[in-house]
Scaffold this motif. Structure first.
Motif, short mmCIF file in Angstrom:
data_model
loop_
_atom_site.label_atom_id
_atom_site.label_comp_id
_atom_site.label_asym_id
_atom_site.label_seq_id
_atom_site.Cartn_x
_atom_site.Cartn_y
_atom_site.Cartn_z
N ALA A 133 0.95 -1.32 0.04
CA ALA A 133 0.08 0.02 0.10
C ALA A 133 0.93 1.16 -0.05
O ALA A 133 1.90 1.11 0.50
CB ALA A 133 -0.77 0.01 1.13
N THR A 134 0.47 2.38 -0.53
CA THR A 134 1.08 3.45 -0.26
C THR A 134 0.89 4.16 1.02
O THR A 134 -0.43 3.92 1.74
CB THR A 134 0.32 4.71 -1.25
N ALA A 135 1.74 5.04 1.53
CA ALA A 135 1.59 5.54 2.82
C ALA A 135 0.87 7.08 2.71
O ALA A 135 1.49 7.88 3.54
CB ALA A 135 3.02 5.57 3.47
N VAL A 136 0.10 7.25 2.11
CA VAL A 136 -0.48 8.60 1.67
C VAL A 136 -1.91 8.43 1.68
O VAL A 136 -2.45 7.54 1.19
CB VAL A 136 0.05 9.06 0.28
N GLU A 137 -2.51 9.50 2.48
CA GLU A 137 -3.97 9.39 2.91
C GLU A 137 -4.73 10.11 2.05
O GLU A 137 -4.83 11.54 2.33
CB GLU A 137 -4.56 9.62 4.57
N PRO A 138 -5.46 9.82 1.04
CA PRO A 138 -6.31 10.66 0.37
C PRO A 138 -7.60 11.36 1.12
O PRO A 138 -7.96 12.50 0.56
CB PRO A 138 -7.11 9.92 -0.93
N PHE A 139 -7.94 10.75 1.98
CA PHE A 139 -9.00 11.33 2.95
C PHE A 139 -8.67 12.84 3.46
O PHE A 139 -9.47 13.64 3.81
CB PHE A 139 -9.64 10.56 3.92
N LEU A 140 -7.28 13.04 3.74
CA LEU A 140 -6.72 14.38 4.48
C LEU A 140 -6.45 15.21 3.38
O LEU A 140 -5.54 16.23 3.71
CB LEU A 140 -5.68 13.74 5.36
N ALA A 141 -6.55 14.95 2.05
CA ALA A 141 -5.93 15.65 0.91
C ALA A 141 -6.92 17.20 0.87
O ALA A 141 -8.12 17.04 0.95
CB ALA A 141 -5.93 14.99 -0.31
N ASP A 142 -6.16 18.15 0.71
CA ASP A 142 -7.16 19.53 0.27
C ASP A 142 -7.14 19.47 -1.48
O ASP A 142 -8.16 20.14 -1.92
CB ASP A 142 -6.18 20.93 0.42
N GLN A 143 -6.19 18.99 -2.15
CA GLN A 143 -6.31 18.85 -3.46
C GLN A 143 -5.25 17.78 -3.97
O GLN A 143 -4.25 17.55 -3.34
CB GLN A 143 -6.02 20.18 -4.31
N ILE A 144 -5.71 16.95 -5.01
CA ILE A 144 -4.74 16.12 -5.62
C ILE A 144 -4.37 16.54 -7.19
O ILE A 144 -5.26 16.59 -7.80
CB ILE A 144 -5.28 14.78 -5.66
N GLU A 145 -3.08 16.65 -7.42
CA GLU A 145 -2.71 16.99 -8.64
C GLU A 145 -2.09 15.95 -9.36
O GLU A 145 -1.25 15.01 -8.93
CB GLU A 145 -1.45 17.98 -8.69
N VAL A 146 -2.33 15.74 -10.83
CA VAL A 146 -1.78 14.63 -11.69
C VAL A 146 -1.21 14.98 -12.72
O VAL A 146 -1.93 15.73 -13.69
CB VAL A 146 -3.13 13.58 -11.81
N LEU A 147 0.08 15.04 -12.79
CA LEU A 147 0.60 15.48 -14.09
C LEU A 147 0.94 14.19 -14.88
O LEU A 147 1.51 13.14 -14.30
CB LEU A 147 2.04 16.04 -13.60
N LYS A 148 0.35 14.30 -16.16
CA LYS A 148 0.50 13.10 -16.96
C LYS A 148 1.72 13.18 -17.85
O LYS A 148 2.05 14.23 -18.28
CB LYS A 148 -0.61 13.01 -17.84
N GLY A 149 2.16 12.01 -18.31
CA GLY A 149 3.56 12.00 -19.08
C GLY A 149 4.54 12.34 -18.24
O GLY A 149 4.76 12.38 -17.32
N PRO A 150 5.72 12.37 -18.98
CA PRO A 150 7.01 12.40 -18.47
C PRO A 150 7.12 13.90 -17.55
O PRO A 150 6.78 14.89 -17.87
CB PRO A 150 8.28 12.59 -19.50
N SER A 151 7.48 13.63 -16.38
CA SER A 151 7.65 14.92 -15.32
C SER A 151 9.02 14.64 -14.86
O SER A 151 9.32 15.08 -13.59
CB SER A 151 6.41 14.60 -14.25
N THR A 152 9.87 14.10 -15.25
CA THR A 152 11.11 13.93 -14.98
C THR A 152 12.12 15.09 -14.82
O THR A 152 13.04 15.24 -13.99
CB THR A 152 12.09 12.89 -15.99
#
Length: 667
Positions: A133-152
């Protein structure tokens, strides 16, 4: 039902004369106060994306990005990060019941997707195996940002497929407008007979601010069509304390957080479910604990020519123990340090940009009867620069990064890699309501420790994994073309991409067995990913709007090598939304098509339709607080669903019909 959903989506898309956009901005005309973010959806044009420099809003960024905030985030929140973001076009999830789900972006997962918390890596071991499992809790998020494609460019080679950044405000950057704000939520889930409670409070003034949050989830085995999914229980506890000094000069703060998770592996429910299997004599469950310390600061005009300096540092102490029954089997630990410095310079000849450096050190170990990855120390540093400039209706973005990464396993030779990445993006607003964008990227990734050095059985994932210490770095060239439309009645976007990998690394089923487990080997070969994603929102009336979306990806190996394993199935969905005064409601369906383009020894997955509904009633709306009752229904037709992305799709069904009821408060 399938024909109805498809016809509804196609009709809406064609009637608007445009194709889709990710709409975190439904029903929003103006920004709402930060301390009341759950009241309604926020306008996408008012959301500042923290995962990129320059404090840009989501609709100002050329690269493909999506943001969940406000009411859409409240409705999407689930027990796993992957499930929470899976309604975004191009984004799906891996899955092992309700406890484990990591984001899959355009067919890429694992170490290619960087999972961040406030801009720094989660530093768990979720990328090593699909049962972690991931150790990040989505229920406590203010916002969730998704960068698609290479973000290297910003986050190193571990972001060659994309980034998911969870912003939870644990280090305050400003004080609440009225000196105090908070929110709380309690819910009950009929499918698990489970309870979840969440709270958050922020207080401060112009000189000082504090933050506290906490969350508790207790779910039993979840319902599936015809019964219950054995050994799928979850218990999660998370909490944090944070504080910052504030002033005209900027802010500086720190936080400490704790994350505890205990969950069963439904792929290994015990002897009774799989008689005669030596590794199924007792159910497998995992106890996870992580402590995290973060320091972060933002300083205005610290040096001549520098508009802002942002520095962040995180130390993470992670451990999880895999039990077979009551007997500890394998213990995974990861102690990590990560630091980032980003300097935003003053405009130079019309160019705006930032440059910086990043350092990461991970000390990973696995100890026990089934240690399939040796203890490994990984160190990496990188430097990067990103610039942008507008030329009338055209906006140009450019960037470059280089890294040096070493992986030193116990009792084996060190491997050293030097990945470099370059990107360019151009947006052209050729009419008032239309603009087009193109992104060209070259990205490279160093192999992860499990890909290089794994060798042995892993009971929780029911695999015997074999790594390859001679793997080369991956190199990817991607092109993406998108068309956007923003009208009064229709907002839409359609995008297509082509990604060609040299020396792509993948986990291949061999068809053999070792210790009663299927043997899977890390292999390398050229590969191609190509796909499209689209979304549209049609504002039917002031109270009604229709959202439609779809995506598909095709991934193949070069020279007739066949299909890559565990690629997401194509899908098409529609959601009808209604809101008036203190009420809002929605009903929607998404069709997941059959995944027949499978790799050797991989099982096909059948298509299915999921029907979901949401309703909320604001029953008190005072000057300083708001109370909201909500009702969420998922998989209302109780369909059997298996994820094409899951390593455990043959053993584990997704949850059946379930209804959640609860109350949210904002104050």
């Amino acid at each position: 039902m399938r024909r109805t959903v498809i016809a509804l989506a196609l009709t809406a898309g064609l009637s608007g004369g445009a194709l889709p956009l990710y709409a975190a901005d439904n029903d929003a005309d103006t920004e709402i106060p930060a301390d009341k973010q759950g009241r309604k959806a926020k306008d996408l044009g008012t959301i500042t994306v923290t995962a990129v420099p320059l404090g840009q809003q989501a609709d100002q960024i050329v690269a493909p990005i999506a943001v969940l905030a406000g009411a859409p985030l409240d409705e999407a929140k689930a027990g796993t990060l992957g499930e929470t973001v899976s309604t975004i076009p191009g984004v799906q999830t891996t899955g092992l019941g309700k406890a484990v789900g990591r984001p899959v972006i355009r067919g890429l997962d694992g170490p290619r997707i960087a999972v961040l918390e406030n801009g720094l890596g989660a530093q768990d071991v979720s990328s090593i195996s699909q049962d972690h499992a991931t150790a990040v809790e989505p229920f406590l998020a203010d916002q969730i940002e998704v960068l698609k494609g290479p973000s290297t460019l910003l986050y190193g080679s571990g972001a060659i497929g994309g980034v998911v950044n969870v912003v939870d405000g644990r280090i305050p950057m400003t004080a609440p407008a009225n000196g105090f704000s908070g929110r709380a939520e309690g819910r009950y889930d009929s499918g698990t007979q489970g309870k979840t409670g969440v709270f958050r409070a922020d207080a401060g003034n112009q000189q000082f601010a504090m933050h506290v949050d906490g969350m508790r989830r207790d779910d039993g085995n979840y319902d599936i069509p015809g019964g219950s999914q054995a050994n799928s229980q979850v218990k999660t506890t998370s909490g944090a304390l944070g504080a910052s000094l504030l002033g005209d000069w900027g802010y500086a703060g720190l936080s400490i957080s704790r994350y505890l998770n205990q969950y069963g592996s439904p792929a290994e429910p015990g002897h009774a479910a799989h008689p005669g299997h030596e590794h199924d004599e007792a159910p497998v469950h995992i106890k996870l604990a992580q402590t995290r310390y973060d320091i972060k600061g933002g300083f205005n005009r610290p040096l001549p020519g520098i508009a802002k300096a942002e520095v962040s540092f995180g130390h993470t102490d992670y451990q999880h123990v895999e039990f077979e029954g009551s007997t500890p089997s394998t213990t995974f630990t990861n102690k990590a340090n990560e630091g980032r410095l980003v300097l935003t310079h003053q405009p130079i000849a019309g160019w705006e940009g930032a440059f910086g450096a990043q350092y990461v050190q991970r000390n990973f170990a696995a100890v026990g009867a089934e240690t399939f990855v040796p203890a490994t120390t990984t160190r990496g540093w990188g430097v990067f620069i990103t610039e942008q400039r507008e030329f009338g209706p055209i906006k140009l973005e450019l960037g470059a990064r280089t890294d040096r990464q070493t992986a030193t396993p116990e009792n084996s030779p060190r491997r050293t890699f030097t990945p470099s990445s370059f990107s360019s993006g151009l947006a052209w607003r050729f009419a008032e309501s239309w603009h087009a964008s193109i992104n060209l990227d070259h990205a490279e990734r160093a192999p992860a420790e499990e890909e290089l050095f794994s060798h042995g059985p892993h009971a929780a994932s029911n695999s015997f994994e074999i790594g390859n210490p001679e793997l080369k770095k991956e190199r990817a060239n991607q092109a993406e073309l998108a068309l956007h439309y923003h009208g009064d009645v229709v907002e839409g976007k359609v995008g297509t991409y082509y990604n060609r990998y040299h020396d792509f690394i993948y986990l291949a089923d061999t068809g053999e067995a070792e210790d009663g487990m299927p043997v899977r080997q890390w292999s390398q070969r050229n590969a191609t990913f190509r796909g499209w994603e689209a979304e549209a929102t049609v504002h039917l009336t002031k109270a009604w709007n229709l959202r439609i979306y779809g995506d598909t990806v095709r991934a193949t190996l070069a020279r007739g090598g066949g299909n890559l394993p565990r690629i997401p199935a194509g899908r098409l969905g529609a959601q009808l939304n209604w809101s008036r005064n203190d009420l809002r409601a929605s009903i929607g369906a998404v069709q997941y098509f059959a995944q027949n383009n499978t790799a050797a020894f991989e099982t096909r997955t059948a298509g299915y339709t999921l029907v979901n509904a949401h309703a909320a009633w604001t029953f008190y709306n005072g000057q300083h607080s708001q109370w909201e009752a909500f009702l969420d229904g998922n998989n209302l037709t109780n369909r059997k669903a298996r994820l094409a992305t899951s390593l455990f799709k043959d053993q584990v069904l997704q949850p059946g019909r379930n209804v959640s009821v609860g109350v949210r408060a904002f104050f």
